[in-house]
Scaffold this motif. Structure first.
Motif, short mmCIF file in Angstrom:
data_model
loop_
_atom_site.label_atom_id
_atom_site.label_comp_id
_atom_site.label_asym_id
_atom_site.label_seq_id
_atom_site.Cartn_x
_atom_site.Cartn_y
_atom_site.Cartn_z
N SER A 15 0.83 -1.19 0.00
CA SER A 15 0.00 0.00 0.00
C SER A 15 0.87 1.25 0.00
CB SER A 15 -0.90 0.00 1.24
OG SER A 15 -1.49 1.26 1.43
N SER A 16 0.38 2.30 -0.67
CA SER A 16 1.14 3.55 -0.71
C SER A 16 0.90 4.41 0.53
CB SER A 16 0.74 4.35 -1.96
OG SER A 16 -0.65 4.68 -1.92
N ARG A 17 0.04 3.95 1.44
CA ARG A 17 -0.21 4.72 2.66
C ARG A 17 0.95 4.53 3.63
NH1 ARG A 17 -5.73 3.20 5.20
NH2 ARG A 17 -5.29 5.09 6.40
N PRO A 18 1.58 5.62 4.07
CA PRO A 18 2.75 5.49 4.96
C PRO A 18 2.35 5.06 6.37
CG PRO A 18 2.18 7.79 4.68
CD PRO A 18 1.30 7.02 3.73
N MET A 19 3.20 4.26 6.97
CA MET A 19 3.03 3.83 8.35
C MET A 19 3.73 4.85 9.25
SD MET A 19 1.44 0.77 8.47
CE MET A 19 2.07 -0.15 9.88
N ILE A 20 2.98 5.46 10.16
CA ILE A 20 3.52 6.50 11.03
C ILE A 20 3.49 6.00 12.48
CG2 ILE A 20 3.37 8.89 11.78
CD1 ILE A 20 3.97 8.53 8.80
N GLY A 21 4.67 5.89 13.09
CA GLY A 21 4.75 5.49 14.49
C GLY A 21 4.55 6.69 15.41
N ILE A 22 3.69 6.55 16.41
CA ILE A 22 3.37 7.62 17.34
C ILE A 22 3.76 7.17 18.74
CG2 ILE A 22 1.56 9.12 18.27
CD1 ILE A 22 -0.09 8.43 15.74
N THR A 23 4.64 7.92 19.40
CA THR A 23 5.04 7.53 20.75
C THR A 23 3.86 7.68 21.71
OG1 THR A 23 5.85 9.73 21.34
CG2 THR A 23 7.42 8.20 20.33
N LEU A 33 1.76 -0.69 34.71
CA LEU A 33 2.29 0.29 33.77
C LEU A 33 1.47 0.20 32.48
CD1 LEU A 33 4.60 2.37 33.58
CD2 LEU A 33 5.99 0.57 32.53
N THR A 34 0.90 1.34 32.07
CA THR A 34 -0.03 1.36 30.95
C THR A 34 0.39 2.40 29.92
OG1 THR A 34 -1.85 0.72 32.43
CG2 THR A 34 -2.45 1.68 30.30
N ALA A 35 0.47 1.99 28.65
CA ALA A 35 0.77 2.91 27.56
C ALA A 35 -0.54 3.38 26.95
CB ALA A 35 1.62 2.22 26.51
N TYR A 36 -0.61 4.67 26.60
CA TYR A 36 -1.85 5.21 26.02
C TYR A 36 -1.54 6.42 25.15
CZ TYR A 36 -1.59 9.02 29.43
OH TYR A 36 -1.18 10.11 30.14
N SER A 37 -2.51 6.79 24.32
CA SER A 37 -2.37 7.95 23.45
C SER A 37 -3.74 8.57 23.22
CB SER A 37 -1.76 7.54 22.10
OG SER A 37 -1.79 8.61 21.17
N THR A 38 -3.80 9.90 23.20
CA THR A 38 -5.05 10.55 22.82
C THR A 38 -5.30 10.31 21.33
OG1 THR A 38 -3.94 12.64 22.29
CG2 THR A 38 -4.73 12.35 24.55
N MET A 39 -6.55 10.30 20.92
CA MET A 39 -6.90 10.00 19.54
C MET A 39 -6.53 11.12 18.56
SD MET A 39 -8.02 6.99 19.05
CE MET A 39 -8.75 7.21 17.43
#
Length: 206
Positions: A15-23, A33-39
């Protein structure tokens, strides 16, 4: 971030859609210990044509992340501990958890060797970019700026250094800290009270 191209994926027929990693951020939830991110971050990547992937802080496999992802967003959060960068941490900071800072420092350091990979730092992310490029933080704006309340849960104007790079306008921020010295990064925007609002690396293609 609109119309991001992904030549690496196109070259292997994916796919031409880029994969973007978000810390992600970290917290202790129910004694775990819990990992989370706002939408907000994921929604922005989706609207720009990318595929968002939330990255938990990991102690191994960072080199593999560089190979798999087409860009990275270093998200916002609390305050970095500055002892690893040769400065005592201010007594009034709210420090991020060690696992997060350790992971993002290592990831940022490796990305510095890959100027072809797009990296965006927001809030804490921008401050970590400055620190990892030899910069220094103003760790407590109330100590130095009577206008500090304009940067805490408020909207204020920013002035571009070069309109061809970033436009003047206004931003909403919730900052008790700011980049004081951007190190090898270039300052591209300030607020009217002189606080640095945006930086970039001219050596990078993004």
């Amino acid at each position: 971030m609109s119309e991001i191209k992904n030549s690496r994926w196109q070259s292997v027929g994916r796919s031409s859609r880029p994969m973007i990693g978000i810390t992600s951020d970290l917290m202790i939830r129910k004694e775990r210990l819990t990992a989370y991110s706002t939408m907000t971050y994921s929604q922005a990547v989706l609207s720009g044509g990318g595929v968002p992937v939330i990255l938990p802080p990991m102690s191994t496999g960072i080199d593999e992340l560089i190979e798999r992802f087409d860009g990275f967003i270093f998200s916002g959060g609390d305050d970095p501990k500055t002892e690893p960068f040769g400065v005592e941490t201010h007594s009034k900071v709210t420090p991020v958890l060690d696992d997060r800072q350790r992971f993002e420092t290592e990831l940022m350091t490796i990305l510095n060797e890959h100027p072809e990979i797009p990296v965006l730092g927001i809030c804490l992310g921008m401050q970590m970019m400055a620190l990892c490029h030899g910069g220094v933080l103003n760790q407590h704006l109330p100590d130095t700026h009577t206008s500090h309340s304009e940067h805490w849960s408020a909207e204020h104007a920013i002035d571009s250094i070069d309109e061809g790079i970033i436009k003047s306008g206004s931003v909403w921020s919730m900052h008790r800290q700011a980049v004081d010295d951007s190190g090898t990064m270039r300052v591209i925007s300030r607020s009217s009270d002189g606080i640095i609002e945006a930086i970039d690396d001219p050596a990078c293609s993004f």
